[in-house]
Design a protein around this motif. Structure first.
Motif, PDB file in Angstrom:
ATOM      1  N   HIS A 173     -18.368  21.987   0.731  1.00 54.58           N
ATOM      2  CA  HIS A 173     -17.618  20.719   1.405  1.00 54.58           C
ATOM      3  C   HIS A 173     -18.045  20.021  -0.132  1.00 54.58           C
ATOM      4  N   CYS A 208     -16.073  14.280   4.316  1.00 52.84           N
ATOM      5  CA  CYS A 208     -15.895  15.467   4.073  1.00 52.84           C
ATOM      6  C   CYS A 208     -14.577  15.917   3.202  1.00 52.84           C
ATOM      7  N   GLU A 210     -13.634  18.599   1.608  1.00 55.44           N
ATOM      8  CA  GLU A 210     -13.201  20.388   1.176  1.00 55.44           C
ATOM      9  C   GLU A 210     -13.534  21.229   2.727  1.00 55.44           C
ATOM     10  N   PHE A 211     -12.155  21.523   3.545  1.00 53.71           N
ATOM     11  CA  PHE A 211     -11.916  22.637   4.097  1.00 53.71           C
ATOM     12  C   PHE A 211     -13.538  23.657   4.466  1.00 53.71           C
ATOM     13  N   CYS A 212     -13.757  23.170   5.610  1.00 51.43           N
ATOM     14  CA  CYS A 212     -15.297  23.548   5.534  1.00 51.43           C
ATOM     15  C   CYS A 212     -15.428  24.878   7.177  1.00 51.43           C
ATOM     16  N   HIS A 216     -14.684  20.792  10.063  1.00 46.05           N
ATOM     17  CA  HIS A 216     -14.767  20.658   8.911  1.00 46.05           C
ATOM     18  C   HIS A 216     -13.906  18.652   8.922  1.00 46.05           C
ATOM     19  N   MET A 219     -16.700  16.191  10.276  1.00 42.46           N
ATOM     20  CA  MET A 219     -17.839  16.380   9.350  1.00 42.46           C
ATOM     21  C   MET A 219     -18.022  14.969   8.305  1.00 42.46           C
TER      22      MET A 219
HETATM   23 CU1  CUA Z   1     -17.821  19.771   5.163  1.00 49.19          CU
HETATM   24 CU2  CUA Z   1     -15.441  20.165   5.161  1.00 49.19          CU
END
Ligand code: CUA
Length: 349
Positions: A173, A208, A210-212, A216, A219
């Motif tokens: 993340h 967030c 960062e692709f998670c 995503h 978040m």
């Molecule tokens: Cu956690 Cu994107």
């Protein structure tokens, strides 16, 4: 005409005065440092863009092929120009590079003495914060103004088996509150740190970055800055045990909460069985001890109120697309059960 207007509307939306994640209006020293670097770098980029694109347009229009044209004179090698277009970009890059490196070093300075250290864990798909006093909260990072806050961050490693029998290893993340600091990756099995400080009280939104996974975009996070006195008051409130309802719908909700799967994933400090042993000690989901002291939930995407709690309990994965193995599943609760649980949850102040 409509296409141009639509394009303009899109571009102009960047000028909104009330944009909650506008990093061009910093609210703390770290974000201000980044803003000060951003201005000259953007100026250099903008001037170069106009010059280069302008020259291209000029050449395309002025020297475009016409039917009566002869072939243009071919030239090769102009020492003065070649030296010029080597030296000028090199100088510009050096200017940008020195400013960038100086800012990176300044941002990685140690926090001042007496700073606050908060542990941050990135889950799929919500943020957990653990304070020096030992209590945990979710989605809302509460901080005092005028004091360095050092975030010590890592990502959860949910040792869970998916339907394909593969073990999920946790994902990366990135924590970002644009008005307070830059982005910092949050990685399983690693610790990364981020320093921030707020000048004045307020709620600062972030997300967030960062692709998670599938949620995503769901978040988000909020940094809530208080005056030092209000912050101390908030800490005192968070350190208290939950008070348990003894009658009415809320008490029935408590009974259901204690007897169901809720306590396998959630923590409520002070919720014990008859022998005094803590029973709600789950770590997979957010700590609910003081749930109602927050203004948002579910990765900070919903306001914390009764209608949203109901909607959430009815079908969590439907409200927030998520990996069934890591998030809150649909518990197929009846409307009566939902009513009881919501009544109980609302006592967790
Ligand atoms: Cu956690 Cu994107």
């Amino acid at each position: 005409m409509w296409a141009i207007l639509a394009g303009l509307a899109l571009v102009m939306s960047a000028c909104a005065r009330n944009a909650p994640q506008d990093y061009l209006e910093p609210a703390g020293p770290e974000a201000r440092m980044l803003d000060r670097l951003w201005d000259p770098v953007f100026l250099v980029a903008a001037v170069m863009f106009v010059i280069v694109e302008g020259l291209i347009l000029l050449v395309v229009l002025r020297y475009r092929a016409r039917s009566d044209d002869e072939a243009p004179v071919q030239v090769h090698g102009n020492a003065k120009m070649e030296i010029g277009w080597t030296i000028v970009p090199a100088l510009l890059m050096a200017f940008v590079g020195v400013g960038t490196l100086a800012t990176i070093f300044k941002l990685s300075d140690d926090p001042e003495r007496g700073h606050l250290e908060v542990k941050v864990v990135g889950h799929q798909f919500w943020w957990e914060f653990e304070y020096p006093e030992g209590f945990r909260t979710a989605n809302e990072l509460h901080i005092p103004t005028g004091r360095d806050v050092n975030l010590v961050m890592t990502a959860a490693e949910p040792d869970l088996r998916g339907p394909d029998q593969k073990v999920a290893k946790g994902v990366i993340h990135s924590f970002w509150i644009p008005k307070l600091a830059g982005k910092q990756d949050v990685v399983p099995n690693r610790v990364s740190e981020l320093l921030l400080r707020a000048d004045r009280p307020g709620r600062y939104q972030g997300q967030c970055t960062e692709f998670c996974g599938a949620s995503h975009a769901n978040m988000r996070a909020v940094a809530v800055a208080h005056t030092p006195a209000d912050y101390a008051e908030w800490v005192r409130g968070q350190m208290e045990d939950a008070v348990h309802p003894t009658s009415g719908l809320a008490a029935e909700g408590l009974e259901q909460f204690s007897a169901s799967g809720c306590i396998g994933c959630h923590r409520v400090v002070g919720l014990t069985d008859t022998s005094g042993t803590d029973i709600a000690v789950g770590r997979r989901g957010p700590d609910l001890t003081h749930l109602m002291s927050r203004e948002v939930f579910a990765g900070a995407i919903f306001p914390l109120d009764e209608p949203h709690l109901r909607r959430w309990l009815r079908d969590p994965p439907g409200e927030k697309p998520m990996n069934e193995a890591t998030g809150m599943p649909n518990l197929n609760l009846t409307e009566k059960e939902i009513e009881k649980l919501v009544a109980y949850l609302q006592t967790l102040e």
